[in-house]
Structure formats: C-alpha cells, structure tokens
Design an enzyme around this catalytic site. Structure first.
Site, mmCIF file in Angstrom:
data_model
loop_
_atom_site.group_PDB
_atom_site.id
_atom_site.type_symbol
_atom_site.label_atom_id
_atom_site.label_comp_id
_atom_site.label_asym_id
_atom_site.label_seq_id
_atom_site.Cartn_x
_atom_site.Cartn_y
_atom_site.Cartn_z
ATOM 1 N N HIS A 10 0.409 -3.267 -3.773
ATOM 2 C CA HIS A 10 0.237 -2.482 -5.004
ATOM 3 C C HIS A 10 -0.069 -1.021 -4.660
ATOM 4 O O HIS A 10 0.560 -0.102 -5.197
ATOM 5 C CB HIS A 10 -0.889 -3.110 -5.819
ATOM 6 C CG HIS A 10 -1.271 -2.370 -7.058
ATOM 7 N ND1 HIS A 10 -0.992 -2.838 -8.322
ATOM 8 C CD2 HIS A 10 -1.927 -1.191 -7.236
ATOM 9 C CE1 HIS A 10 -1.459 -1.980 -9.214
ATOM 10 N NE2 HIS A 10 -2.039 -0.974 -8.591
ATOM 11 N N GLU A 11 -1.033 -0.822 -3.776
ATOM 12 C CA GLU A 11 -1.397 0.559 -3.429
ATOM 13 C C GLU A 11 -0.265 1.271 -2.698
ATOM 14 O O GLU A 11 -0.026 2.463 -2.915
ATOM 15 C CB GLU A 11 -2.682 0.577 -2.605
ATOM 16 C CG GLU A 11 -3.903 0.013 -3.298
ATOM 17 C CD GLU A 11 -4.141 0.584 -4.689
ATOM 18 O OE1 GLU A 11 -3.732 1.731 -4.961
ATOM 19 O OE2 GLU A 11 -4.721 -0.126 -5.524
ATOM 20 N N HIS A 26 2.172 2.445 -5.231
ATOM 21 C CA HIS A 26 1.769 3.638 -5.972
ATOM 22 C C HIS A 26 2.342 4.899 -5.327
ATOM 23 O O HIS A 26 2.546 5.912 -6.008
ATOM 24 C CB HIS A 26 0.242 3.736 -6.052
ATOM 25 C CG HIS A 26 -0.336 3.072 -7.261
ATOM 26 N ND1 HIS A 26 0.164 3.281 -8.532
ATOM 27 C CD2 HIS A 26 -1.382 2.207 -7.399
ATOM 28 C CE1 HIS A 26 -0.544 2.575 -9.399
ATOM 29 N NE2 HIS A 26 -1.485 1.914 -8.735
ATOM 30 N N ASP A 66 2.392 -3.241 -9.528
ATOM 31 C CA ASP A 66 2.246 -4.699 -9.491
ATOM 32 C C ASP A 66 3.548 -5.366 -9.074
ATOM 33 O O ASP A 66 3.555 -6.273 -8.229
ATOM 34 C CB ASP A 66 1.812 -5.216 -10.863
ATOM 35 C CG ASP A 66 0.329 -5.018 -11.134
ATOM 36 O OD1 ASP A 66 -0.435 -4.819 -10.169
ATOM 37 O OD2 ASP A 66 -0.068 -5.067 -12.315
ATOM 38 N N GLU A 80 1.047 1.453 -13.041
ATOM 39 C CA GLU A 80 0.406 0.216 -12.604
ATOM 40 C C GLU A 80 1.369 -0.963 -12.655
ATOM 41 O O GLU A 80 1.338 -1.846 -11.786
ATOM 42 C CB GLU A 80 -0.826 -0.064 -13.466
ATOM 43 C CG GLU A 80 -1.891 1.016 -13.388
ATOM 44 C CD GLU A 80 -2.432 1.228 -11.986
ATOM 45 O OE1 GLU A 80 -2.468 0.252 -11.202
ATOM 46 O OE2 GLU A 80 -2.805 2.363 -11.664
#
Length: 686
Positions: A523-524, A527, A588, A584
């Site tokens: 997830h990070e 980003h 995900d 987000e």
C-alpha cells in the site's frame, strides 16, 4: 490510514476451491492437516459465501459479537492493537511519573515523567482554574488595532491555537533538496468546510451544537449569557467566511494546484494585512526570499478579514481557539463541554478516560523521548530484520509488475523503476532520536508544559530552514499504529507500533503476514504511484516524468476505481466519494496485488498445503479481510465519508478483491457473483 498529513501509500497454484465454496459446511467440520496461527476461525462466518459477501465470510462473527466500547466511535483491528500499545505505554508513563524525581533534571526521563504527572494531576488543574491561562487571555484582550494583531500573530510565543492559516517550514515540493517557508489555508474548528456551508439537516444540527459549545465555553470564561451569545456569533461568522474561501478536500489533493511560489515582496503585496515580513523577522526567517503559498485566494480573504472584521470579534475568535487548543489542561467543565459537542459528530457515549487522553498528549509532545522505552520493550531486532526482508521481496515483485505492464511505455517504465529503487525505507524507530534539551518541563502546571512543548516543536520545525534536508526525521512516533509514504522524501515508513499482530505475527505463516503487513507495505509503495504520488519523481520532486499518453492511460484506469467507489453506499443517501478516496483506493488495490505476487514466491504458496481447511491463497485473502474488520457508529460514518481520504473498512476490504482474478480463483467464484466484476468493469493498473 497510511497517508501522511505533510504532505501525505499471476499464475496461481490453486486447489479445487470451487468445491470448498459450494460445500462450506464441510470446511467447518473437516479436520485440518495443520493448525494455523494468525487467523481466528471463530471470527469468520462460514455460512457466508465468500464470492457473495467476503467481508462477512472473513469477519462476520466478529462483527456480530464485538460491540463498540462506549468511549469509542469505531472499533476494529487498529483499535485493538492500539489498545495493547496504550497498556504498554501506560506502564512506561506511570513508572516515569513515579521516578521522575529521581531522574537528573533535564533528562528525557524527568521530562516525560513530569509532563505526564502534571497532565494526570486533575486536582491541581481544578484548583488552578484559569490561573495559568489568564496571562494568555490578557494578552489577547490587550490587542487594540490591526498593527497589534499583526504583532501578536507574528510572535512564535503568542498562543491562540490554530488560527487563520498555516505557517511552517517544509520541503519544497519542486526542489526537494531544500526547505521552504510555506503558508496554507486553516483556522476552522469544525472537521470540514462543508459543515459551515451545507444546509442539510445534519450540517445544521452540527452548527447548532457548535454554537452551544461556543456559548458555554465563553460563559465558562466569565462572559455573561448575552455577551457569550454575541461572541459565539462572531466566531461562527468568522469561521464561515474562512470556510467559504477554503478549497475542498478533493481540490487539496492536487499538488500542482496547491503550489504557488512567490517572492516575499509579491506575497506581501497580495496579502498586505498578514504582514509576512514581520512574521519572517519574528520567527528568525528574515533571510527567506520566497514563500510557497498553497491557496492564494484563501490568504487574500484572510488579509481582507484582518482589516475588515472588528478587532473585538477577532479577539473572540482567538480566545476560543486558545481554549480549544488546551482544553485538557483546564478545569473539567471545559473538557466536558468539548466532549458534548464531539458526541454530535462521533456518536461516542462516554469520554475517553483521562489517562488515555493524557497519554496521547505526552506522545504528541515528547513522543520520541518515551518512544525509546516503548521500542526497548516491544520491538525486537528480529522483527525489524523480518520486515526489511519482506519490504525487499515486495520491491522485487513490484519491479516485475512494472516491467510486465502492457499499457506503459518503456520510457515511463524506466522512470518508474528508478523511483521504486530509490524508495528510502524506515522501520520501527529513528536512527537518531530528537533532542529535547531546549525544552523545560516541570510539575507546576500541565498547561505551561503543553505550551512550552508547542513552542519547542514550532522552533524545532522552523529551524530546518537553510539547513540540509534531514532524511532521518520521522513524522510518526514509534508506538503509532499506522504507516506512511512521504512524496518529497520518496520514503516509506513503518513505525514499530504497526509491526505486530494482526498485521505482523512472527508465529504466523507467510500467507497471514503477506495478507496483513505485506499488503500494508505494498500500500505504501503504491502511494508513490497513486494519482498524487505519481507526480513526484525518484528524487521527490513534483515533476511530470510520464509521457503524455501514459499519463492519460493511468488516469483512465484510475477513473474506473473512482467510479467503483462512488457506487458504494454504507447507509441511506450516503455514498463514498471516489475522488476524495482515490489515492487510498489505488494504494489498496496496488498494495494487495503486489503483496499477493510476492507471496506467490514463498515456499508456502508453492506447496499449496491447507491450514485450518484454508489453502494458502485463501489464508492470504482472509488475513486481509480480518485486518480491516470494524464496527463504526453512524455519526462517525457520516463524518468520515465527508472528511476521510479512506473509504469505510467494508469497502476497503472488498473493493480491491472485486478486481482480482487471483481472488476469484482462490474461492472458485463464478461469473455473476457479487465479488466478481465483469471483465469490462474491472480495474487493473499494476
């Protein structure tokens, strides 16, 4: 979750799982060949069909059997883990408070102990009344004209909470090797500008409750009923005017649209009544030649308001924000009033116990001082090494996905791989801890300690100007149950607090950990390539490194995700905002996809041996589902839909899965099932 305020994200070896779905009862009665760790089967609802309602299949019994505690507005895995951390931290702080008198003056042990002890001494706070607040109220009362207001607002030692606008030093988004003076919109008490502007019943009810909160707060400060009502009206008027000038949360997500570099002279001409040269001088930033303004139109309105609004009304705005910012350091009646207002938006039935509130305050003021003690107690070198290895496994999987992407040109792939390989990784805690030696803390007054810590933090941040970028700094404290990606640093950061079960369990199998912390890591990483993060290059500069065609293809694919989430509705007449939650949701989807790809390289995935009646691939997805289960009060759901860049947990769980053929295969889903989107409606980016 997983984004910073500074800012800010296969071929399967599958058993015949269709039969498992068709005969779910047999999965409950079959004797597993191996007993698993990390997935609680009792939390699952095996009567639910995972292809129709995966959220309840993974966590239905937990959702049914887990009430929200009275002092909470939502309850889920994050709360459970945070609660564990709070218990550990409480022990640390209780010991520090008990032994602070034995510690050498000026040491972190003395400061942490005395800060927390003063915060917990409610009897002393009641006895003091407004004694320690009064000098600050007197200073506000003494302001007579615009020039004195400008001097007050420019003084870093003046206190009035978060008023008018944001002023800070941070990395220049377009020259990430330098720090820059920056200004942005701010000054509101309510959670979102729309609460001031919308005329629906809920917004009106929140404004009415806010007015009651204002009136009662002014009365507690000694105002008469009539004066308190007049002062409350002044604050409402000023904040409504600020709200009208504020950009929406969706508009704030565009980094280029919120970057306006001006010379100091240009900014002073555009916002003359703010008096930027005075602010720079008083904050020891007189050498600054430029300022980055996030929202110029907002600051133009603030400049006009400073001149137009009666000084007497501006002072009431300052009085309220000062009180609001130190409520916990004032007599109990102030805190009770603030909580009554917060109930309207959160739905919480009881106030958090004081020790939890004061623990959070200590974490905010001296987080790295006692965070060291937390790390010593809760975070092992082995856990850090394991997390680092998993991160590198996901980085490898991500590189493979980028190379295999069929819609991206070779030139853009080269830049994307350069950025991926340049990700800096921080795990657990800082290599170099903050130096609190310039901060003085005593047991005399919690309010004085709170304000002293604020002054120290402001000076610490402003002192970055003119210095090399501090790449060792963290934006979260070690016990934090969260993680983040910082675009200008191009770094992914995982505090010790989140590197625990259910996200990471050293006793659990790889499927569980890759479905938990692996998806968080992915997830990070994603980003860095979401709709906002993708606009920053490998060095953290806000620069368009995409070809025009590739940028358009990305936006088209992202729009599919936005449309999907727009359609989700957690309650009547309330829909998820696909644009607000875009970053987000992309993180995900990308994170889970990459974590799954990395998991496929493990011996467990290749062996495909069931544990507790679930195949490794099923355990991966169930782990993901159980990480995100939560119950939320309707009041909080409505607020989060308006203000939170994350979708509700139910949709965070199922949204990515509905686009993943790997999920369909794991559970034998057939065309037409709710969890299986039609081919033309699926989103695929990485």
């Amino acid at each position: 979750m997983f984004s910073t305020s500074m800012a800010r994200r296969l071929s399967l070896a599958v058993l015949g799982l269709g039969s498992l779905v068709a005969t779910s009862a047999s999965a409950q009665t079959a004797k597993p060949a191996q007993k698993g760790v990390g997935i609680d089967l009792a939390n699952m609802d095996m009567t639910a069909n995972p292809c129709e309602d995966f959220y309840h299949y993974a966590s239905g019994n937990w959702l049914k059997n887990t009430p929200i505690p009275a002092a909470e507005s939502r309850w889920g895995s994050f709360n459970v883990l945070y609660g564990h951390n709070q218990t550990v931290l409480r022990g640390i702080l209780d010991d520090a408070a008990k032994n602070a008198g034995k510690a050498a003056k000026g040491t972190n042990a003395q400061k942490v102990g005395d800060f927390y002890a003063s915060a917990m001494d409610s009897a002393a706070i009641e006895a003091a009344g407004l004694k320690y607040l009064q000098p600050h109220l007197n200073r506000i009362a003494a302001i007579k004209d615009l020039a004195e207001m400008q001097r007050f607002l420019a003084d870093p030692k003046a206190h009035a909470g978060s008023v008018w606008y944001g002023f800070y030093v941070a990395q220049d988004d377009k020259i990430s090797s330098k720090y820059a003076v920056q200004m942005s919109q701010g000054g509101l008490s309510l959670a979102d500008r729309d609460y001031y502007l919308k005329d629906d019943a809920r917004s009106k009810a929140i404004r009415a409750a806010f007015d009651t909160y204002l009136v009662n707060t002014f009365k507690q400060l000694g105002d008469s009923e009539a004066t308190a009502k007049a002062n409350a009206a002044a604050v409402q008027r000023i904040e409504t005017r600020l709200a009208k000038a504020s950009k929406s949360r969706v508009d704030l997500r565009d980094p280029n649209a919120n970057y306006h570099k001006m010379t100091v002279a240009e900014a002073n001409a555009a916002f003359p009544n703010i008096d930027l040269p005075l602010i720079l001088k008083d904050n020891q930033l007189g050498t600054a030649k430029e300022v980055i303004v996030g929202q110029p139109e907002f600051l133009k309105e603030v400049s006009a308001m400073l001149k137009d609004e009666p000084i007497a009304d501006q002072k009431q705005y300052l009085r309220f924000h000062l009180v609001r910012s130190v409520t916990g350091a004032l007599p109990k009646a102030f805190g009770d009033e603030a909580f009554r207002f917060s109930q309207v938006t959160s739905g919480a039935k009881q106030q958090q116990p004081r020790w939890k509130r004061m623990q959070a305050s200590t974490d905010g003021a001296l987080g790295e001082a006692f965070g060291q003690l937390y790390v010593d107690k809760e975070f092992t070198p082995a856990a850090k090494a394991k997390a680092k290895q998993m991160i590198e496994n996901l980085r490898t999987a991500y590189a493979e996905r980028i190379k295999a992407t069929d819609w991206m040109s070779a030139a853009t792939k080269t830049e994307a791989l350069k950025k991926l390989n340049a990700f800096a990784v921080k795990i657990g805690y800082p290599d170099k801890w903050k130096d609190y030696s310039a901060l003085t803390i005593s047991r005399e007054s919690y309010l004085n300690n709170l304000l002293a810590a604020r002054e120290w933090a402001t000076r610490d941040q402003l002192n970055h100007f003119g210095k090399p970028i501090n790449r060792g700094e963290w934006d979260m404290t070690p016990p934090t149950v969260n993680a983040y990606y910082n675009p200008p640093m191009n770094e992914i950061v995982f505090p010790a607090g989140i590197l625990q079960a259910p996200f990471y369990d050293p006793k659990a199998d790889d499927a569980v950990n890759y479905g938990g912390i692996g998806a968080v890591i992915g997830h990070e990483m994603t980003h860095g390539f979401d709709d906002t993060g993708r606009q920053y290059d490998a060095q953290g500069n806000l620069r368009d490194w995409w070809t025009k065609e590739d940028g358009e293809k990305f936006n088209q694919r992202a729009a599919v995700v936005g449309k999907q989430f727009d359609a989700f509705s957690p309650m009547d007449s309330v829909h998820v905002n696909g644009k607000l939650t875009m970053g987000e949701n992309l993180a995900d989807l990308g994170g889970l996809t990459i974590a799954y790809a990395a998991f496929q390289k493990t011996p467990q995935a290749k062996a495909a041996q069931p544990i507790d009646g679930l195949t490794p691939n099923q355990r991966f997805f169930v782990s993901w589902g159980q990480v995100w289960h939560s119950n939320t009060r309707p009041e909080m759901t409505r607020q989060l839909i308006l203000t939170d860049p994350h979708a509700p947990d139910q949709y965070r769980t199922i949204g990515p899965l509905q686009n993943m053929p790997e999920f369909y295969q794991a559970f034998g889903c057939k065309d037409g099932s709710k969890m299986m989107r039609a081919q033309a409606e699926r989103a695929k980016i990485w």
